[in-house]
Enzyme design. Structure first.
Site, short mmCIF file in Angstrom:
data_model
loop_
_atom_site.label_atom_id
_atom_site.label_comp_id
_atom_site.label_asym_id
_atom_site.label_seq_id
_atom_site.Cartn_x
_atom_site.Cartn_y
_atom_site.Cartn_z
N CYS A 2 -51.50 -23.99 35.43
CA CYS A 2 -52.14 -23.31 36.75
C CYS A 2 -53.48 -23.02 36.16
O CYS A 2 -53.95 -22.94 35.00
CB CYS A 2 -51.39 -22.22 36.77
N ARG A 27 -56.13 -29.39 37.45
CA ARG A 27 -55.24 -28.76 36.44
C ARG A 27 -53.77 -28.69 36.84
O ARG A 27 -53.08 -28.69 35.97
CB ARG A 27 -55.57 -27.35 36.03
N TRP A 76 -49.01 -24.81 39.23
CA TRP A 76 -48.33 -25.87 38.55
C TRP A 76 -46.93 -25.52 38.07
O TRP A 76 -47.09 -24.92 36.96
CB TRP A 76 -49.32 -26.74 37.71
N ASN A 102 -51.65 -17.13 34.47
CA ASN A 102 -51.60 -18.43 33.71
C ASN A 102 -51.04 -18.51 32.34
O ASN A 102 -51.38 -17.67 31.62
CB ASN A 102 -52.83 -19.26 33.68
N GLY A 103 -49.99 -19.13 32.30
CA GLY A 103 -49.18 -19.18 30.84
C GLY A 103 -47.63 -19.07 31.20
O GLY A 103 -47.26 -19.32 31.90
N GLU A 482 -44.51 -48.07 21.12
CA GLU A 482 -45.50 -47.09 21.95
C GLU A 482 -46.84 -47.60 21.36
O GLU A 482 -47.80 -47.58 22.43
CB GLU A 482 -45.16 -45.56 21.65
N LYS A 486 -49.56 -48.56 24.70
CA LYS A 486 -50.69 -47.84 24.92
C LYS A 486 -52.06 -48.95 24.87
O LYS A 486 -52.86 -48.66 25.74
CB LYS A 486 -51.10 -46.79 24.05
N GLU A 489 -52.00 -51.24 27.87
CA GLU A 489 -52.12 -50.80 29.25
C GLU A 489 -53.79 -50.37 29.51
O GLU A 489 -54.09 -50.24 30.66
CB GLU A 489 -51.25 -49.55 29.44
N HIS A 505 -38.12 -64.02 12.09
CA HIS A 505 -37.39 -64.98 13.08
C HIS A 505 -38.22 -65.34 14.05
O HIS A 505 -37.49 -65.69 15.25
CB HIS A 505 -36.18 -63.92 13.52
N LYS A 602 -49.50 -43.76 38.06
CA LYS A 602 -49.13 -42.89 37.09
C LYS A 602 -47.65 -42.51 37.59
O LYS A 602 -46.81 -42.45 36.48
CB LYS A 602 -49.84 -41.34 37.43
#
Ligand code: AGP
Length: 607
Positions: A2, A27, A76, A102-103, A482, A486, A489, A505, A602
């Site tokens: 937030c 944010r 958020w 916020n928190g 991963e 990364k 992309e 193989h 996204k």
């Protein structure tokens, strides 16, 4: 994540405050609200679902005139879905004071129970509302003292701003663990979660320290420590422009989010490890099903799938339950995959991935319970499962998943341990794991300092390569996957990953001096086998980059990066930032924008 804001002084204009609040929306923003003291010393508040844009319409005509103090919030969601009632500001029972926060307040359940017993009435399902009622209880005419005493009861992280109708022209703020910047522009006191909204008014700001409480008004600002002593904090000059400020001075959101990982991980843990015990209250309604489950079905896509692979292995090792995983786009078309003895774990940072949702819609009724692991409160996935576990990692703006990946790993380790406990994992062992997990944010924090420099050096060596093959074994195979995802992309290098044992193989046929291999090889049980795989690669003249750990003693003619040594099951979470940073530097060196890779979205809401 937030954002809060506060303006104090007669020259406060609501339209200006809302403009500034809008600047915090990057944010994350699912709802917004303001509270202000008008010229008749009344406290007025307005809130809405959606962005700040809508708020102005809700305010009375001429609301701008005579405002002496105002606070605002861009929310958020973490506790409670995005809704008008959960939006901030929150008011006390007397409706004399309003608070934005916020928190995460970790002890909010205890505090709320206590306040309910004293007849306070709660209107939201947020953790934040307790703050308004605590200040109300402590208030005896002195707002600063009331905020100070209320803050003393809070466990967790907070940045708070409060206004009270008996204190026109005043905003009182406090912080611990969540960022808060204050400033004075000559006629107004200003407070904000970050400098973005403030730099249009002044470039001289003060970053409050943990435990600080500050009083802002037209005349100036005064700061007190937790013990009530007046204190001066250094003034910092900001020379960023607004765009850079949104990214806290980082060149890209992706880099900012990589560096936010220690805080994101702390937020994921917050309130969930108490006295070395893992507490996931969200599981209480399905505890029996978990205990009786004969299998766990894990479903996800992309990076979330890689987190699921680590989860599967750790779960099988600790809970003695069979676990099956598939990418959602395949799993959803398979037949007879769930039965009454199976539990589904669906992983999706956005909570909106079409294939994952379709798998749930098709299979949820056939299994005994379903759990979502997501970063997005109120997302569609939360309506398709029995219970949801939230990452609390804050919004991720870069298309590449970074902090949400490590937060997923952390939360999935916790989930696996809780599942294991219902099936006989000893309390001692569980506590041991919990203590180890508590130390992870600090290890990641320390690792990031050298990871940035080291991965950049390696990226400079390979910036023009067209291909990369990632290899790993055991817990490091998902890490290799991963790393390849990364890299491809955001830097468009043709990167793929293979279990190191599979090299011979077929894949090894690709290798020559122009085809580098990125080996993920910590000093775990795979070390000896990985060493011989690396020899095979080198004997084909392929350049090798080795990501290992401090305990390793691989030959030094390779490009070696050493991450801190941790137990083998935790290596994926420590290794991830190195791979993220390597991909990031490759993209930047190739003059690509890592925040906006071509052809990608996204949230993948189409099948
Ligand atoms: C990761 O960097 C990608 N952006 C992508 O693979 C992503 O993880 C995948 O689309 C799944 O998204 P979700 O976690 O929101 O379901």
């Amino acid at each position: 994540m937030c954002g809060i804001i506060g303006f104090a002084g007669k020259s406060t204009r609501l339209s200006t405050l809302l403009d500034s609040l809008r600047k915090l929306e990057y944010r994350g923003s699912d709802s917004a609200g303001v509270a202000y003291i008008n010229s008749s010393n009344q406290l007025i508040s307005a809130k809405t679902v959606g962005t700040t844009e809508k708020l102005m319409d809700l305010l009375p005509d001429k609301a701008d005139a005579g405002v002496t103090a105002a606070i605002g919030h861009s929310r958020w969601a973490t506790h409670g879905e995005p809704s008008k009632k959960n939006a901030h500001p929150h008011l006390d029972c007397s409706r004399n004071l309003a608070v934005v926060h916020n928190g995460i307040i970790e002890n909010f359940e205890d505090l709320r129970d206590r306040l309910l017993k004293r007849s306070h009435v709660f209107l939201s399902s947020t953790d934040s509302e307790v703050i308004a009622h605590l200040i109300e209880e402590s208030y005896n005419g002195d707002l600063i003292d009331a905020v100070k005493r209320a803050s003393g009861e809070l466990e967790g992280a907070y940045a708070i701003a409060a206004v009270h109708k008996d204190h026109p022209g005043v905003v009182v703020v406090a912080r611990k663990g969540s960022p808060l910047v204050i400033a004075h522009d000559g006629s107004r006191g200003l407070a904000s979660s970050d400098v973005t909204p403030i730099i249009s008014y002044t470039r001289e700001v003060i970053y409050l320290e943990d435990g600080d409480i500050a009083c802002l008004n037209a005349e100036g600002i005064s700061i007190l420590t937790t013990s009530g002593e007046p204190v001066d904090r250094p003034v910092s000059h900001i020379d960023w422009d607004e765009q850079a400020a949104e990214k806290s001075g980082y060149d890209h959101f992706m880099l900012k989010e990589i560096f936010e990982q220690p805080q994101a991980l702390r937020n994921t843990i917050a309130g969930r490890i108490r006295d070395s015990k893992i507490v996931l209250a969200e599981l209480s309604s399905i505890e029996q099903h978990i205990q009786k489950a004969e299998s766990v079905k894990i479903v996800a896509c992309g990076t979330s799938y890689h987190a699921g692979l680590v989860f599967k292995r750790f779960l099988e090792e600790n809970a003695g339950v069979s676990a099956e995983i598939d990418v959602a786009s395949e799993f959803r078309y398979r037949k007879n995959v769930c039965d009454a003895n199976s539990v589904i774990v669906a992983i999706s940072q956005s909570g909106e991935t079409a294939d994952t949702l379709e798998f749930l819609r098709k299979n949820r009724k056939n299994c005994s319970a379903s759990i979502a692991v997501t970063n997005t409160v109120g997302s569609t996935i939360t309506r398709e499962v029995d219970t949801s576990l939230f990452l609390n990692a804050g919004p991720e703006i870069g298309v590449a998943a970074t902090k949400t990946y490590t937060a997923q790993l952390l939360l999935l380790y916790m989930l696996a341990i809780r599942i294991a406990q219902t099936r006989g994992l000893s309390e001692e062992k569980a506590k041991d794991h919990a203590r180890t997990l508590s130390g992870i944010p600090a290890i990641v924090e320390k690792a990031l300092v050298s990871a940035d420099r080291e991965t950049r050096i390696i990226a400079e060596l390979f910036r023009n390569t067209r291909d990369f093959l990632f290899i790993g074994r055991g817990y490091s195979y998902p890490t290799a996957l991963e790393g390849a995802l990364k890299l491809k992309e955001i830097s468009y290098v043709n990167a793929s990953a293979v279990q190191a044992g599979e090299l011979k193989h077929g894949h090894i046929a690709l290798l020559d001096e122009s085809f580098p291999v990125f080996a993920v090889a910590p000093s775990d049980f795979t070390k000896v086998k990985m060493a011989s795989n690396i020899m095979e690669v080198k004997s084909r003249c392929a350049p090798v980059v080795l990501l290992t750990d401090d305990n390793a003693s691989f030959e030094d003619q390779l490009s070696v990066i050493k991450a801190p040594f941790v137990s083998e099951w935790l290596y994926p979470i420590i290794a991830a930032p190195y791979l993220q940073l390597f991909a990031y530097h490759m993209a930047v060196l190739r003059e690509l924008d890592p925040d906006r890779p071509r052809n990608l979205a996204k949230s993948v809401t189409v099948e």
